[in-house]
Design a protein around this motif. Sequence first.
Motif, mmCIF file in Angstrom:
data_model
loop_
_atom_site.group_PDB
_atom_site.id
_atom_site.type_symbol
_atom_site.label_atom_id
_atom_site.label_comp_id
_atom_site.label_asym_id
_atom_site.label_seq_id
_atom_site.Cartn_x
_atom_site.Cartn_y
_atom_site.Cartn_z
ATOM 1 N N ASP A 1 0.817 -1.212 0.000
ATOM 2 C CA ASP A 1 0.000 0.000 0.000
ATOM 3 C C ASP A 1 0.856 1.270 0.000
ATOM 4 O O ASP A 1 2.008 1.251 0.419
ATOM 5 C CB ASP A 1 -0.869 0.056 1.267
ATOM 6 C CG ASP A 1 -2.000 -0.949 1.260
ATOM 7 O OD1 ASP A 1 -1.994 -1.869 0.426
ATOM 8 O OD2 ASP A 1 -2.895 -0.805 2.120
ATOM 9 N N ASP A 2 0.228 2.352 -0.413
ATOM 10 C CA ASP A 2 0.710 3.736 -0.234
ATOM 11 C C ASP A 2 1.729 4.211 -1.278
ATOM 12 O O ASP A 2 2.089 5.370 -1.276
ATOM 13 C CB ASP A 2 1.314 3.994 1.161
ATOM 14 C CG ASP A 2 0.284 3.887 2.272
ATOM 15 O OD1 ASP A 2 -0.898 3.601 1.974
ATOM 16 O OD2 ASP A 2 0.664 4.078 3.441
ATOM 17 N N HIS B 1 -5.274 9.140 -0.595
ATOM 18 C CA HIS B 1 -5.261 8.444 0.699
ATOM 19 C C HIS B 1 -6.318 8.990 1.649
ATOM 20 O O HIS B 1 -6.114 9.088 2.865
ATOM 21 C CB HIS B 1 -3.864 8.491 1.347
ATOM 22 C CG HIS B 1 -3.602 7.318 2.251
ATOM 23 N ND1 HIS B 1 -3.946 7.312 3.587
ATOM 24 C CD2 HIS B 1 -3.064 6.100 2.001
ATOM 25 C CE1 HIS B 1 -3.593 6.140 4.111
ATOM 26 N NE2 HIS B 1 -3.073 5.386 3.171
ATOM 27 N N HIS C 1 -5.834 2.829 -4.040
ATOM 28 C CA HIS C 1 -5.790 3.178 -2.608
ATOM 29 C C HIS C 1 -6.277 4.627 -2.455
ATOM 30 O O HIS C 1 -5.828 5.331 -1.562
ATOM 31 C CB HIS C 1 -4.359 3.000 -2.094
ATOM 32 C CG HIS C 1 -4.235 2.823 -0.610
ATOM 33 N ND1 HIS C 1 -5.061 2.034 0.141
ATOM 34 C CD2 HIS C 1 -3.343 3.343 0.281
ATOM 35 C CE1 HIS C 1 -4.688 2.081 1.420
ATOM 36 N NE2 HIS C 1 -3.657 2.873 1.524
ATOM 37 N N HIS D 1 3.801 -2.177 3.040
ATOM 38 C CA HIS D 1 3.845 -0.830 2.460
ATOM 39 C C HIS D 1 5.156 -0.640 1.696
ATOM 40 O O HIS D 1 6.234 -0.787 2.292
ATOM 41 C CB HIS D 1 3.706 0.222 3.567
ATOM 42 C CG HIS D 1 2.383 0.171 4.277
ATOM 43 N ND1 HIS D 1 2.124 -0.748 5.270
ATOM 44 C CD2 HIS D 1 1.243 0.881 4.099
ATOM 45 C CE1 HIS D 1 0.874 -0.583 5.686
ATOM 46 N NE2 HIS D 1 0.310 0.392 5.000
HETATM 47 NI NI NI Z 1 -2.532 3.401 3.288
#
Ligand code: NI
Length: 184
Positions: A6-7, A60, A56, A150
């Motif tokens: 993620d991210d 965010h 995502h 991440h």
């Molecule tokens: Ni996130």
Amino acid sequence: VALTFDDGPSAHTARILDCLEANDARATFYLVGNRMGTYQSTVKRMVDMGCEPGSHTWDHTYITKLSQEELFANLNRLDDTLQSIAGVRTVTMRPPGGFVSDNAKQILAKKGVPAILWSIDTLDWKTKNAQNTINVVLSSVKDGDIILMHDTIPATVDAALRIVDALQAEGYTFVTVEELLALS
Ligand code: NI
């Protein structure tokens, strides 16, 4: 198993792609839309490699805080950008923070993009410790797991390289979330 990151994309994502490519493995990257412009070649490469680019959100945002119209526009902005970079749109999404609401689910259902959570949370963002991330995964992994990490954290990249080696030695194969859903 499905490794999910993620991210990103970030400056560290390419190292994960190098490792996946060397091991003929795939993963899913839940991308933050407004980061994609800086790392266009990384995004293009992950798609070319058969990795899944997931959503995502554009920025965010917790989707529980958006109206249906705002959420729809937010997700489409990411998809339009992804389409222009890599020629594809997202098939699954991961809600930031893991927060979903009935309101958000209606839009996701209308878009046909399910919210995907995880079965193993490495807490890599908290520990920022590669060995800890490795231990969490190797001590609890089983068939069909969705593993949350991440790709913005350098220690996670170090962990991911060793997790891929270790699980491959145990006979696991690495699939995208889209592929995992199709199998289950
Ligand atoms: Ni996130």
